[in-house]
Design a protein around this motif. Structure first.
Motif, PDB file in Angstrom:
ATOM      1  N   ALA A  81       0.833  -1.212   0.000  1.00  0.00           N
ATOM      2  CA  ALA A  81       0.000   0.000   0.000  1.00  0.00           C
ATOM      3  C   ALA A  81       0.866   1.260   0.000  1.00  0.00           C
ATOM      4  O   ALA A  81       0.551   2.240  -0.675  1.00  0.00           O
ATOM      5  CB  ALA A  81      -0.946  -0.001   1.198  1.00  0.00           C
ATOM      6  N   ASP A  88      -2.851   9.346   5.478  1.00  0.00           N
ATOM      7  CA  ASP A  88      -3.854   8.733   4.601  1.00  0.00           C
ATOM      8  C   ASP A  88      -3.684   7.216   4.569  1.00  0.00           C
ATOM      9  O   ASP A  88      -4.670   6.471   4.658  1.00  0.00           O
ATOM     10  CB  ASP A  88      -3.749   9.291   3.172  1.00  0.00           C
ATOM     11  CG  ASP A  88      -4.219  10.727   3.054  1.00  0.00           C
ATOM     12  OD1 ASP A  88      -4.945  11.205   3.959  1.00  0.00           O
ATOM     13  OD2 ASP A  88      -3.849  11.376   2.052  1.00  0.00           O
ATOM     14  N   CYS A  89      -2.443   6.759   4.450  1.00  0.00           N
ATOM     15  CA  CYS A  89      -2.175   5.312   4.450  1.00  0.00           C
ATOM     16  C   CYS A  89      -2.547   4.692   5.799  1.00  0.00           C
ATOM     17  O   CYS A  89      -3.137   3.614   5.851  1.00  0.00           O
ATOM     18  CB  CYS A  89      -0.710   5.034   4.142  1.00  0.00           C
ATOM     19  SG  CYS A  89      -0.235   5.361   2.435  1.00  0.00           S
ATOM     20  N   ASP A 125      -4.755   5.751   7.905  1.00  0.00           N
ATOM     21  CA  ASP A 125      -6.222   5.712   8.021  1.00  0.00           C
ATOM     22  C   ASP A 125      -6.793   4.509   7.260  1.00  0.00           C
ATOM     23  O   ASP A 125      -7.676   3.808   7.764  1.00  0.00           O
ATOM     24  CB  ASP A 125      -6.853   7.004   7.493  1.00  0.00           C
ATOM     25  CG  ASP A 125      -6.574   8.206   8.383  1.00  0.00           C
ATOM     26  OD1 ASP A 125      -6.171   8.032   9.552  1.00  0.00           O
ATOM     27  OD2 ASP A 125      -6.758   9.350   7.887  1.00  0.00           O
ATOM     28  N   ARG A 126      -6.287   4.274   6.047  1.00  0.00           N
ATOM     29  CA  ARG A 126      -6.768   3.128   5.260  1.00  0.00           C
ATOM     30  C   ARG A 126      -6.389   1.807   5.935  1.00  0.00           C
ATOM     31  O   ARG A 126      -7.170   0.854   5.934  1.00  0.00           O
ATOM     32  CB  ARG A 126      -6.229   3.197   3.831  1.00  0.00           C
ATOM     33  CG  ARG A 126      -6.904   4.295   3.007  1.00  0.00           C
ATOM     34  CD  ARG A 126      -6.588   4.185   1.528  1.00  0.00           C
ATOM     35  NE  ARG A 126      -5.168   4.216   1.221  1.00  0.00           N
ATOM     36  CZ  ARG A 126      -4.450   5.330   1.023  1.00  0.00           C
ATOM     37  NH1 ARG A 126      -5.031   6.506   1.104  1.00  0.00           N
ATOM     38  NH2 ARG A 126      -3.175   5.255   0.728  1.00  0.00           N
ATOM     39  N   THR A 127      -5.193   1.763   6.519  1.00  0.00           N
ATOM     40  CA  THR A 127      -4.758   0.550   7.221  1.00  0.00           C
ATOM     41  C   THR A 127      -5.658   0.290   8.424  1.00  0.00           C
ATOM     42  O   THR A 127      -6.053  -0.843   8.685  1.00  0.00           O
ATOM     43  CB  THR A 127      -3.283   0.685   7.655  1.00  0.00           C
ATOM     44  OG1 THR A 127      -2.477   0.886   6.492  1.00  0.00           O
ATOM     45  CG2 THR A 127      -2.810  -0.546   8.390  1.00  0.00           C
ATOM     46  N   GLN A 134      -8.791   1.204   8.747  1.00  0.00           N
ATOM     47  CA  GLN A 134     -10.072   0.734   8.210  1.00  0.00           C
ATOM     48  C   GLN A 134      -9.981  -0.737   7.808  1.00  0.00           C
ATOM     49  O   GLN A 134     -10.918  -1.514   8.058  1.00  0.00           O
ATOM     50  CB  GLN A 134     -10.507   1.581   7.011  1.00  0.00           C
ATOM     51  CG  GLN A 134     -10.899   2.990   7.392  1.00  0.00           C
ATOM     52  CD  GLN A 134     -11.119   3.882   6.171  1.00  0.00           C
ATOM     53  OE1 GLN A 134     -10.972   3.472   5.037  1.00  0.00           O
ATOM     54  NE2 GLN A 134     -11.472   5.140   6.435  1.00  0.00           N
TER      55      GLN A 134
END
Length: 165
Positions: free
Chosen positions: A23, A106-107, A109-111, A113
């Motif tokens: 990612a 941002d990364c 936050d996605r991780t 989630q």
């Protein structure tokens, strides 16, 4: 053959870190997942000693020292002697490290989630299981448990057991 706890944990880490590493690459970042606890602590607290980073990040001082060497080579941190005690080194994010924080967030936050999604797919959230396992091991370390298992058998000899790796 049933895999031992250590083998399962290493496999889980490989699956998680591999996906997180990919990612970062997809986001155009040359960044290692192992940097994250230190980056977060430095972003939140500024300049800190190595010991304080270890304490706040919840990782060992040798692990922090090893990771900081990699982070310094990647120009993410600067390390200087403390003004008050030259034996202590102060670590802070470099300008380059600071410049990456928005994209890293941002990364992260996605991780988070994705981790929440994994927890939702399991009958018992992995994050809760890991937290409880860590707490249990702080109360009674795994080495103590191994020694107790050894002493609970009259013919006990410590021999390799692939199921316990």
């Amino acid at each position: 053959m049933k895999q031992g706890l250590g083998t399962q944990l290493r496999h889980l880490i490989d699956l998680l870190d591999g996906a997180v590493d990919a990612a970062y690459g997809e986001a155009g970042l040359d960044y290692r997942p192992r940097y994250t606890p230190i980056m977060r602590v430095l972003a939140a607290h500024g300049s800190l000693t190595i010991g304080r980073i270890a304490e706040l990040a919840g990782i060992t001082q040798p692990a922090v020292t090893q990771t900081l060497a990699l982070m310094k080579a990647d120009k993410l941190v600067s390390i200087t002697a403390s003004d008050s005690d030259a034996r202590q080194r102060l670590v802070r994010l470099s300008d380059h490290g600071v410049s990456l924080l928005g994209r890293l967030q941002d990364c992260w936050d996605r991780t988070r989630q994705a981790a929440d999604s994994l927890d939702a797919d399991l009958p018992y959230p992995l994050s809760q299981c890991l937290r409880e396992a860590i707490e249990a091991l702080h109360k009674r370390p795994f080495g103590d448990r191994i020694r107790a298992a050894h002493h609970s058998r009259p013919d006990a000899t410590l021999s390799p057991n692939p199921e316990s790796e």
